[in-house]
Design a protein around this motif. Structure first.
Motif, mmCIF file in Angstrom:
data_model
loop_
_atom_site.group_PDB
_atom_site.id
_atom_site.type_symbol
_atom_site.label_atom_id
_atom_site.label_comp_id
_atom_site.label_asym_id
_atom_site.label_seq_id
_atom_site.Cartn_x
_atom_site.Cartn_y
_atom_site.Cartn_z
ATOM 1 N N GLU A 115 -20.408 44.316 0.346
ATOM 2 C CA GLU A 115 -21.064 43.566 -0.362
ATOM 3 C C GLU A 115 -22.917 43.972 0.442
ATOM 4 O O GLU A 115 -23.323 44.503 -0.477
ATOM 5 N N ALA A 116 -22.590 43.468 1.212
ATOM 6 C CA ALA A 116 -23.699 43.454 1.877
ATOM 7 C C ALA A 116 -23.664 44.565 2.129
ATOM 8 O O ALA A 116 -25.665 44.985 1.908
ATOM 9 N N ILE A 117 -23.237 45.065 2.594
ATOM 10 C CA ILE A 117 -23.543 46.476 3.005
ATOM 11 C C ILE A 117 -23.816 48.050 1.994
ATOM 12 O O ILE A 117 -24.861 48.634 2.494
ATOM 13 N N GLU A 118 -23.317 47.749 0.884
ATOM 14 C CA GLU A 118 -23.485 48.489 -0.346
ATOM 15 C C GLU A 118 -25.127 47.834 -1.012
ATOM 16 O O GLU A 118 -25.452 48.792 -1.054
ATOM 17 N N TYR B 103 -12.174 37.514 1.556
ATOM 18 C CA TYR B 103 -13.163 36.820 1.496
ATOM 19 C C TYR B 103 -14.265 37.583 2.021
ATOM 20 O O TYR B 103 -15.765 37.987 1.399
ATOM 21 N N MET B 104 -14.283 37.190 3.423
ATOM 22 C CA MET B 104 -15.187 37.052 4.114
ATOM 23 C C MET B 104 -16.741 38.767 4.410
ATOM 24 O O MET B 104 -16.772 39.422 4.327
ATOM 25 N N PHE C 192 -16.515 35.207 -7.422
ATOM 26 C CA PHE C 192 -18.132 35.273 -7.683
ATOM 27 C C PHE C 192 -19.219 35.010 -6.561
ATOM 28 O O PHE C 192 -20.052 36.387 -6.287
ATOM 29 N N PRO C 193 -18.870 34.303 -5.587
ATOM 30 C CA PRO C 193 -20.242 33.914 -5.120
ATOM 31 C C PRO C 193 -20.128 35.595 -3.983
ATOM 32 O O PRO C 193 -21.157 35.806 -3.116
ATOM 33 N N ILE D 189 -23.864 36.494 -2.309
ATOM 34 C CA ILE D 189 -23.952 36.104 -1.580
ATOM 35 C C ILE D 189 -23.991 37.183 -0.287
ATOM 36 O O ILE D 189 -25.510 38.011 -0.417
ATOM 37 N N GLY D 190 -23.456 38.338 -0.519
ATOM 38 C CA GLY D 190 -23.246 39.449 0.402
ATOM 39 C C GLY D 190 -24.667 40.571 -0.495
ATOM 40 O O GLY D 190 -25.459 41.443 0.136
#
Length: 254
Positions: free
Chosen positions: A142-145, A135-136, A214-215, A219-220
């Motif tokens: 997703e944050a990197i993308e 999950y993390m 979904f979060p 968030i990411g």
């Protein structure tokens, strides 16, 4: 020339996001139907085609509606721009609602094209975490993308020195490249509206969606986009621009 009103810009964002989901996620759903029918696994070539589909539609939308709304077609991009003062916060909710509605419309458009196979076999191109992705870890990916995408947007579309005629092509190809590398881990969304549309439509039509994930796709991307916007601002903060360029810089994102 007077800038389009908020309603027109939101309409452009809605249409742009709908087409992003229809063509991009729709290609992913079609691939899901093919692989399920042939009892095969998705290959890197399949991911390449999906990435190219996203690249094409992003390029098209930037050159089509960029002059109207800025062609954010991604809530993370809107929030990222607002976080550094490149977009008014008071307009952020309107843009986000328009983008999410567009994502849902695009997802139902996939059903029109692919039928219920698009729901039960293609999952409407909904993004999911791979079994080996925690999950993390998914949030981090997703944050990197989103960081990569937003960093490129700041450099090619927001910075007043950038050759903006190349903006659509550069951003679109960046999206395609990101998907080719990371789709196997998270489905490579980096766009909350792109994930929300297929999630909602698939759920309403009887598909199986794990909303607990979904979060990750909210968030990411938002963390990544904000970090990239500030990072770009910091590394270019020592540069002094002429006043005329500063004004132009602000107008680009309105």
């Amino acid at each position: 020339m007077e800038a389009p009103g908020l309603l027109k810009r939101c309409a452009a964002e809605c249409i742009g996001t709908a087409l992003l989901v229809l063509i991009g996620a729709g290609t992913a759903a079609f691939n899901g139907i093919i692989t399920a029918g042939n009892n095969e696994s998705t290959t890197l070539a399949d991911i390449g085609v999906i990435g190219f589909a996203f690249a094409i539609v992003v390029i098209a939308m930037i050159y089509t509606i960029g002059k109207v709304s800025g062609a954010h077609i991604n809530p993370a991009v809107t929030v990222g721009l607002a976080s550094t003062g490149n977009f008014p916060w008071k307009e952020v909710p309107s843009y986000l609602i328009a983008q999410c509605i567009g994502g849902v419309i695009g997802a139902f458009g996939i059903v029109v094209v692919l039928g219920m196979d698009g729901v039960f076999l293609g999952n409407l191109g909904a993004t999911v975490l791979a079994p080996t992705t925690g999950y993390m870890q998914g949030i981090a990916i997703e944050a990197i993308e989103a960081f990569i995408l937003m960093f490129v947007i700041m450099g090619i579309a927001v910075d007043s020195r950038a050759p903006r005629e190349w903006g659509g092509l550069v951003i679109g190809l960046t999206v395609g490249g990101i998907i080719m590398m990371t789709a196997g881990s998270t489905g490579s969304s980096f766009n909350p509206a792109r994930t929300f549309g297929p999630y909602l439509a698939d759920s309403l039509l009887g598909g199986k969606i794990n909303w607990a994930q979904f979060p990750v796709y909210v968030i990411g991307p938002i963390i990544g986009a904000i970090a990239a916007a500030f990072a770009y601002k910091i590394i270019t903060s020592s540069r002094q621009l002429p006043l005329s360029n500063e004004i132009s810089h602000k107008e680009v994102v309105k």
